[in-house]
Write a protein that holds these residues in place. Structure first.
Motif, PDB file in Angstrom:
ATOM      1  N   GLU A  80      16.482 -60.522  90.807  1.00 24.25           N
ATOM      2  CA  GLU A  80      17.466 -59.893  91.422  1.00 24.25           C
ATOM      3  C   GLU A  80      17.981 -60.825  92.724  1.00 24.25           C
ATOM      4  N   SER A  81      17.139 -61.418  93.373  1.00 23.19           N
ATOM      5  CA  SER A  81      17.356 -62.341  94.377  1.00 23.19           C
ATOM      6  C   SER A  81      18.271 -63.648  93.862  1.00 23.19           C
ATOM      7  N   ILE A  82      17.878 -63.978  92.722  1.00 23.26           N
ATOM      8  CA  ILE A  82      18.733 -64.922  92.067  1.00 23.26           C
ATOM      9  C   ILE A  82      19.990 -64.336  91.525  1.00 23.26           C
ATOM     10  N   PHE A  83      20.171 -63.321  91.086  1.00 22.52           N
ATOM     11  CA  PHE A  83      21.304 -62.714  90.556  1.00 22.52           C
ATOM     12  C   PHE A  83      22.358 -62.482  91.627  1.00 22.52           C
ATOM     13  N   LYS A  84      21.790 -62.222  92.878  1.00 24.17           N
ATOM     14  CA  LYS A  84      22.734 -61.751  94.046  1.00 24.17           C
ATOM     15  C   LYS A  84      23.298 -63.076  94.574  1.00 24.17           C
ATOM     16  N   LEU A  85      22.952 -64.277  94.340  1.00 21.68           N
ATOM     17  CA  LEU A  85      23.485 -65.611  94.791  1.00 21.68           C
ATOM     18  C   LEU A  85      24.781 -65.692  94.190  1.00 21.68           C
ATOM     19  N   LEU A  86      24.918 -65.001  93.065  1.00 20.27           N
ATOM     20  CA  LEU A  86      26.176 -65.094  92.230  1.00 20.27           C
ATOM     21  C   LEU A  86      27.355 -64.328  92.536  1.00 20.27           C
ATOM     22  N   ARG A  87      28.607 -64.806  92.284  1.00 21.87           N
ATOM     23  CA  ARG A  87      29.641 -63.921  92.393  1.00 21.87           C
ATOM     24  C   ARG A  87      29.865 -63.412  90.941  1.00 21.87           C
ATOM     25  N   LYS A  88      30.792 -62.333  90.980  1.00 23.18           N
ATOM     26  CA  LYS A  88      31.093 -61.615  89.713  1.00 23.18           C
ATOM     27  C   LYS A  88      31.394 -62.419  88.540  1.00 23.18           C
ATOM     28  N   TYR A 121      24.771 -66.705  77.803  1.00 22.20           N
ATOM     29  CA  TYR A 121      23.220 -66.641  77.485  1.00 22.20           C
ATOM     30  C   TYR A 121      22.921 -65.689  75.838  1.00 22.20           C
ATOM     31  N   PHE A 122      23.679 -64.763  76.157  1.00 24.71           N
ATOM     32  CA  PHE A 122      23.503 -63.733  74.861  1.00 24.71           C
ATOM     33  C   PHE A 122      24.346 -63.766  73.753  1.00 24.71           C
ATOM     34  N   ASN A 123      25.608 -64.502  74.251  1.00 22.45           N
ATOM     35  CA  ASN A 123      26.606 -64.713  73.231  1.00 22.45           C
ATOM     36  C   ASN A 123      27.303 -63.386  72.841  1.00 22.45           C
ATOM     37  N   GLN A 124      27.500 -62.651  74.020  1.00 22.68           N
ATOM     38  CA  GLN A 124      27.876 -61.194  73.704  1.00 22.68           C
ATOM     39  C   GLN A 124      28.755 -60.833  75.011  1.00 22.68           C
ATOM     40  N   VAL A 125      29.973 -60.149  74.802  1.00 14.34           N
ATOM     41  CA  VAL A 125      30.812 -59.628  75.749  1.00 14.34           C
ATOM     42  C   VAL A 125      30.418 -58.277  75.926  1.00 14.34           C
ATOM     43  N   PHE A 126      30.135 -57.919  77.371  1.00 15.01           N
ATOM     44  CA  PHE A 126      29.705 -56.491  77.466  1.00 15.01           C
ATOM     45  C   PHE A 126      30.817 -56.007  78.261  1.00 15.01           C
ATOM     46  N   ASP A 127      31.238 -54.893  77.712  1.00 12.77           N
ATOM     47  CA  ASP A 127      32.212 -54.126  78.030  1.00 12.77           C
ATOM     48  C   ASP A 127      32.016 -52.787  78.970  1.00 12.77           C
ATOM     49  N   LEU A 177      12.633 -68.664  85.098  1.00 12.36           N
ATOM     50  CA  LEU A 177      12.870 -70.174  85.478  1.00 12.36           C
ATOM     51  C   LEU A 177      14.387 -70.698  84.714  1.00 12.36           C
ATOM     52  N   GLU A 178      14.567 -69.875  83.440  1.00 13.01           N
ATOM     53  CA  GLU A 178      15.885 -70.508  82.907  1.00 13.01           C
ATOM     54  C   GLU A 178      16.818 -69.579  83.604  1.00 13.01           C
ATOM     55  N   LEU A 194      20.209 -71.337  85.050  1.00 11.20           N
ATOM     56  CA  LEU A 194      21.578 -70.967  84.826  1.00 11.20           C
ATOM     57  C   LEU A 194      22.611 -70.810  86.056  1.00 11.20           C
ATOM     58  N   ALA A 195      22.083 -70.028  86.776  1.00 12.26           N
ATOM     59  CA  ALA A 195      22.483 -69.598  88.214  1.00 12.26           C
ATOM     60  C   ALA A 195      22.792 -70.834  89.019  1.00 12.26           C
TER      61      ALA A 195
END
Length: 289
Positions: free
Chosen positions: A191-199, A209-215, A235-236, A240-241
């Motif tokens: 979560e800490s890593i995720f929150k570094l990122l913009r939408k 990563y999942f090669n999938q579009v999430f609607d 770590l992956e 990526l972040a």
């Protein structure tokens, strides 16, 4: 304006630079010039900036001075501007990271100038290690023993923290008189890593990563993408972040070299490179109030 030495700390800010460009004047800048500079009317704005910065160097090394020195030394002297990005004032958990360098790996630098205290250092470092594996402290060489003593009381976490020392001559030591940071992954969390990122950044990471579009419905968007992000090995996910963060603050060597050394930090971190023609013109303009 009251006689307050803090005014000089506000000179190297986006607001002051923009006021000078757009209006030809700024109250804080004028106050500092009149208080600290002799015969300002005979000098251009570039000379005034240099003299104000020299005063910081000699009398009042504040956070901006440390940050600007670090940016000049790392982005100019050690790393390549084309392959490295620096970020400033990034929230991580309950703390704000002073300086982040992304170059393949991510590093946080906590600045402790002579004007700062060390009361919150433990909590700050703990927060940074939630998203970054390498964390360092940059402090005055006069505080070397104090920093080492404080970090030694933080256990394994403290032993992993790098130490960088700013000398009287504005050189930065980390080998002879300091130490390199060690990788420390104990506190890393998604979560800490995720929150570094913009939408758009976390969408790119997860969907690629999942090669999938999430609607997803807007109300569930953040929750859904965080849920998917947590499925990526930590770590992956961090790697990526960092690749996304590295794409921020893009600037060419040619653009970076044009910036007056004393202004590199404020222009770089405030995304003022598009204003460089106006800034260059301002620096060559004679001061007169």
């Amino acid at each position: 304006m009251p006689d307050n030495s803090r005014a000089i700390n506000r000179v190297f800010t986006k607001k002051v630079i923009m006021d000078l460009i757009e209006n030809g004047k700024n109250d804080v800048f004028d106050y500092v010039v009149k208080r600290y500079i002799n015969d300002p009317e005979s000098k251009d704005h570039g000379q005034l900036i240099s003299e104000i910065y020299l005063y910081l160097d000699q009398k009042q090394r504040n956070e901006y001075y440390y940050m600007n020195t670090l940016l000049n030394k790392l982005l100019c002297g050690i790393h390549n501007v084309n392959t490295t990005s620096a970020l400033s004032q990034v929230r991580i958990e309950h703390s704000i990271a002073d300086f982040i360098m992304i170059n393949g790996e991510g590093r946080v630098y906590e600045i402790k100038s002579d004007l700062d205290n060390f009361d919150r250092l433990y909590n700050q470092l703990k927060d940074y290690f939630c998203a970054f594996s390498k964390v360092s402290v940059l402090a005055s060489i006069h505080n070397r023993d104090r920093i080492e003593k404080i970090l030694s009381s933080f256990g394994d976490m403290g032993e992993a923290v790098g130490i960088y020392m700013l000398s009287e001559k504005s050189t930065i030591f980390n080998k002879e008189r300091g130490r390199e940071p060690k990788e420390y992954n104990v506190l890393l969390n998604h979560e800490s890593i995720f929150k570094l990122l913009r939408k758009r950044e976390y969408e790119r990471v997860v969907q690629n990563y999942f090669n999938q579009v999430f609607d997803v419905e807007p109300v569930f968007h953040f929750k859904k993408f965080l849920e998917e992000f947590r499925k990526i090995p930590i770590l992956e996910a961090q790697k990526l972040a960092f690749q996304e963060l590295k794409n921020r603050n893009k600037i060419s060597i040619k653009e970076f070299e044009k910036i007056q050394p004393e202004l590199k930090s404020v222009i770089y971190f405030s995304n003022l490179t598009k204003k460089m023609p106006e800034i260059e013109k301002l620096m060559q303009t004679q001061y007169g109030r």
